[in-house]
Scaffold this motif. Structure first.
Motif, PDB file in Angstrom:
ATOM      1  N   PHE A 186       0.830  -1.216   0.000  1.00 26.64           N
ATOM      2  CA  PHE A 186       0.000   0.000   0.000  1.00 26.64           C
ATOM      3  C   PHE A 186       0.859   1.258   0.000  1.00 26.64           C
ATOM      4  N   MET A 187       2.078   1.160   0.527  1.00 26.18           N
ATOM      5  CA  MET A 187       2.979   2.315   0.534  1.00 26.18           C
ATOM      6  C   MET A 187       3.268   2.829  -0.873  1.00 26.18           C
ATOM      7  N   HIS A 188       3.199   1.954  -1.867  1.00 21.42           N
ATOM      8  CA  HIS A 188       3.491   2.393  -3.230  1.00 21.42           C
ATOM      9  C   HIS A 188       2.424   3.368  -3.749  1.00 21.42           C
ATOM     10  N   LEU A 189       1.197   3.212  -3.276  1.00 26.37           N
ATOM     11  CA  LEU A 189       0.187   4.228  -3.580  1.00 26.37           C
ATOM     12  C   LEU A 189       0.554   5.543  -2.909  1.00 26.37           C
ATOM     13  N   GLY A 190       1.052   5.462  -1.676  1.00 31.31           N
ATOM     14  CA  GLY A 190       1.488   6.667  -0.975  1.00 31.31           C
ATOM     15  C   GLY A 190       2.617   7.376  -1.696  1.00 31.31           C
ATOM     16  N   PHE A 191       3.631   6.614  -2.137  1.00 32.09           N
ATOM     17  CA  PHE A 191       4.723   7.214  -2.904  1.00 32.09           C
ATOM     18  C   PHE A 191       4.197   7.860  -4.187  1.00 32.09           C
ATOM     19  N   SER A 192       3.282   7.182  -4.871  1.00 32.53           N
ATOM     20  CA  SER A 192       2.726   7.716  -6.112  1.00 32.53           C
ATOM     21  C   SER A 192       1.991   9.037  -5.858  1.00 32.53           C
ATOM     22  N   PHE A 193       1.138   9.051  -4.843  1.00 33.13           N
ATOM     23  CA  PHE A 193       0.393  10.267  -4.519  1.00 33.13           C
ATOM     24  C   PHE A 193       1.332  11.406  -4.130  1.00 33.13           C
ATOM     25  N   LEU A 194       2.336  11.102  -3.320  1.00 37.46           N
ATOM     26  CA  LEU A 194       3.268  12.139  -2.889  1.00 37.46           C
ATOM     27  C   LEU A 194       4.007  12.736  -4.088  1.00 37.46           C
ATOM     28  N   GLU A 195       4.484  11.881  -4.975  1.00 33.14           N
ATOM     29  CA  GLU A 195       5.262  12.362  -6.120  1.00 33.14           C
ATOM     30  C   GLU A 195       4.413  13.178  -7.088  1.00 33.14           C
TER      31      GLU A 195
ATOM     32  N   ILE B  19       1.030  11.342 -15.499  1.00 29.48           N
ATOM     33  CA  ILE B  19       1.002   9.999 -16.099  1.00 29.48           C
ATOM     34  C   ILE B  19       2.383   9.365 -16.030  1.00 29.48           C
ATOM     35  N   ASN B  20       3.414  10.157 -16.321  1.00 26.07           N
ATOM     36  CA  ASN B  20       4.779   9.660 -16.328  1.00 26.07           C
ATOM     37  C   ASN B  20       5.170   9.093 -14.967  1.00 26.07           C
ATOM     38  N   ILE B  21       4.838   9.818 -13.911  1.00 30.77           N
ATOM     39  CA  ILE B  21       5.193   9.377 -12.556  1.00 30.77           C
ATOM     40  C   ILE B  21       4.421   8.120 -12.168  1.00 30.77           C
ATOM     41  N   LEU B  22       3.136   8.077 -12.493  1.00 31.62           N
ATOM     42  CA  LEU B  22       2.342   6.893 -12.183  1.00 31.62           C
ATOM     43  C   LEU B  22       2.843   5.678 -12.956  1.00 31.62           C
ATOM     44  N   PHE B  23       3.222   5.884 -14.212  1.00 30.12           N
ATOM     45  CA  PHE B  23       3.760   4.789 -15.025  1.00 30.12           C
ATOM     46  C   PHE B  23       5.031   4.230 -14.397  1.00 30.12           C
ATOM     47  N   LYS B  24       5.935   5.125 -13.988  1.00 33.37           N
ATOM     48  CA  LYS B  24       7.190   4.676 -13.379  1.00 33.37           C
ATOM     49  C   LYS B  24       6.938   3.870 -12.114  1.00 33.37           C
ATOM     50  N   ASN B  25       6.008   4.326 -11.294  1.00 34.61           N
ATOM     51  CA  ASN B  25       5.754   3.629 -10.036  1.00 34.61           C
ATOM     52  C   ASN B  25       5.124   2.259 -10.256  1.00 34.61           C
ATOM     53  N   LEU B  26       4.241   2.154 -11.221  1.00 35.32           N
ATOM     54  CA  LEU B  26       3.678   0.844 -11.548  1.00 35.32           C
ATOM     55  C   LEU B  26       4.753  -0.087 -12.107  1.00 35.32           C
ATOM     56  N   PHE B  27       5.608   0.455 -12.949  1.00 33.31           N
ATOM     57  CA  PHE B  27       6.691  -0.347 -13.517  1.00 33.31           C
ATOM     58  C   PHE B  27       7.602  -0.885 -12.416  1.00 33.31           C
ATOM     59  N   ILE B  28       7.927  -0.032 -11.454  1.00 32.25           N
ATOM     60  CA  ILE B  28       8.823  -0.428 -10.363  1.00 32.25           C
ATOM     61  C   ILE B  28       8.246  -1.606  -9.580  1.00 32.25           C
ATOM     62  N   ILE B  29       6.952  -1.546  -9.249  1.00 34.02           N
ATOM     63  CA  ILE B  29       6.338  -2.629  -8.479  1.00 34.02           C
ATOM     64  C   ILE B  29       6.371  -3.935  -9.272  1.00 34.02           C
ATOM     65  N   CYS B  30       5.941  -3.856 -10.519  1.00 36.69           N
ATOM     66  CA  CYS B  30       5.827  -5.084 -11.328  1.00 36.69           C
ATOM     67  C   CYS B  30       7.189  -5.698 -11.623  1.00 36.69           C
ATOM     68  N   VAL B  31       8.121  -4.885 -12.128  1.00 35.30           N
ATOM     69  CA  VAL B  31       9.428  -5.440 -12.481  1.00 35.30           C
ATOM     70  C   VAL B  31      10.206  -5.817 -11.218  1.00 35.30           C
ATOM     71  N   GLY B  32       9.999  -5.061 -10.131  1.00 36.85           N
ATOM     72  CA  GLY B  32      10.693  -5.369  -8.889  1.00 36.85           C
ATOM     73  C   GLY B  32      10.336  -6.749  -8.357  1.00 36.85           C
ATOM     74  N   LEU B  33       9.049  -7.080  -8.358  1.00 30.54           N
ATOM     75  CA  LEU B  33       8.626  -8.395  -7.883  1.00 30.54           C
ATOM     76  C   LEU B  33       9.159  -9.513  -8.773  1.00 30.54           C
ATOM     77  N   LEU B  34       9.092  -9.304 -10.078  1.00 32.13           N
ATOM     78  CA  LEU B  34       9.575 -10.335 -10.996  1.00 32.13           C
ATOM     79  C   LEU B  34      11.077 -10.553 -10.851  1.00 32.13           C
TER      80      LEU B  34
END
Length: 425
Positions: A22-31, A41-56
């Motif tokens: 849930f913190m990743h939503l917090g980081f997204s909102f803050l940024e 859009i650019n910031i939200l895209f980066k944050n989604l990418f980080i979560i997905c690629v990070g887990l993989l």
């Protein structure tokens, strides 16, 4: 261990995993709140990418780089690709707590991994090329973060600094570098990379005038930024609370109390100190003060009394105000204050373990300093190599025209608020 205790531990760790996610939503909102509308859009895209690629990446190799298992030399080890559960029913008996499943262990640690790159995302906002950023994220999360983590949490050389052993090689007295939940191992690892990236990228257009004076570039949605900080504070209950690695009532309760008190103290001292200097009640400074307190207590949340947690938070809040001013003075452009919050308060929180709490003392200060310098040097060197190569090849900064018109349009062909075009520039 009873089945009831095992189940309670595992449920608590899964709840904490969800809170860290849930913190990743917090980081997204803050940024997005602290930056301009045209880059949302650019910031939200980066944050989604980080979560997905990070887990993989953590599944493919990161988890076993960070926790290499038997045969680890203390510096670099690898337990193999993918996940290989132990044969004892996946009860994670290898872990210090012995109280939750292998799968829960992987997922909880994987959420931490993504956080380090999210810190970099905020610092380079509004002018970084999305392609260059994604390549950097993949390399940093796949290699740098787990290797550094192995030095402490994986049983590496930092965790054994100063240990007293007998002739049989058995540890008689435990000493070593201490970082409970990641003031250095997560926040400063991200903060050092953010610092190098900001230096190599340069400031946003218009941030500094011809005389070198700093110009404010207001964020477009401070209410969203405030929501982000409150979400992060909530998520920190999982970030620190889960780092107890069990549902132990005494341990988890103390950690949640010290975490909250440090956050509150950081916010209060930041806005009061900022008011004393600048004669205005700056909400953004208040927000970053809260985050500074949270980062500051993270290394020693398990060792501190409530009084000590408050002192650590109060000092972190003052550090935030001074760090933001200093970063501006040396002409580094960090739109969200990531370097001040995660790097500088991460260093403070790591040092605070030597000054306060159950391990306080001169020897512990030296262990903490050793960890800070070793990890800082490694992260700066690796970040510079990766980013410099990217800068000279694919490039890491968009053109002036693209920056002025917004990354949403040029990188994504989209508008976050298509019906509300005011303040587009």
């Amino acid at each position: 261990m009873t089945d009831g205790l095992f189940t309670a531990n595992n449920i608590w760790m899964m709840i904490c995993t969800a809170l860290v996610f849930f913190m990743h939503l917090g980081f997204s909102f803050l940024e997005i709140g602290l930056t301009r509308q045209k880059n949302t859009i650019n910031i939200l895209f980066k944050n989604l990418f980080i979560i997905c690629v990070g887990l993989l990446l953590y599944y493919i190799a990161g988890f076993n780089l960070m926790y290499p298992g038997e045969g680890f030399n203390g510096y670099l080890g690898f337990g193999g690709f993918g996940l290989t559960p132990p044969e004892n029913g996946m009860t994670a008996e290898y872990a210090a707590s012995g109280g939750y499943t292998y799968w829960t262990d992987f997922l909880f640690q994987g959420m931490f991994a993504a956080t380090a790159a999210t810190i970099v995302s905020g610092a380079v906002a509004e002018r970084v090329k999305i392609g260059g950023f994604m390549i950097f994220t993949v390399i940093y999360l796949a290699l740098v973060y787990p290797i550094v983590g192995s030095w402490q949490w994986g049983g590496g050389f930092l965790s054994t600094l100063g240990d007293t052993v007998n002739e049989a090689g058995e540890v008689i007295e435990k000493a070593g570098f201490h970082d409970f939940a990641g003031s250095t191992l997560v926040h400063s690892v991200g903060g050092w990379a953010a610092l190098i990236a900001v230096i190599l990228l340069g400031p946003r257009v218009g941030k500094f005038d011809e005389d070198g004076g700093s110009q404010a570039i207001p964020g477009h949605n401070i209410p969203i930024a405030t929501a982000g900080v409150l979400i992060l504070w909530l998520g920190w209950f999982g970030f620190n609370g889960g780092s107890v690695l069990s549902a132990d009532p005494a341990g988890t309760s103390l950690v949640l109390v010290t975490t909250s008190l440090a956050a509150a103290a950081g916010g209060i001292s930041a806005f009061i100190f900022s008011f004393a200097l600048y004669k205005n009640l700056d909400l953004t400074m208040f927000l970053n003060g809260i985050l500074g307190g949270l980062v500051g207590i993270t290394a020693g949340a398990d060792l501190m009394s409530p009084n000590e947690a408050i002192v650590i938070g109060l000092i972190a809040g003052i550090i935030i105000v001074c760090a933001v001013a200093f970063i501006d003075k040396i002409k580094l452009d960090d739109p969200v204050g990531a370097i001040a919050v995660h790097l500088i308060c991460g260093i403070w929180g790591t040092l605070a373990v030597g000054f306060f709490g159950a391990k306080a003392g001169g020897a512990q200060i030296m262990y903490q300093l050793a960890g800070i310098f070793i990890i800082g040097g490694f992260c700066c060197l690796t970040s510079f190599i990766i980013l410099f190569i990217l800068k000279k090849t694919v490039g890491i900064r968009v053109s002036k025209e693209e920056e002025m018109e917004g990354l949403d349009l040029h990188e994504h062909g989209m508008d976050a608020y298509p019906d509300f075009r005011m303040n587009q520039h």
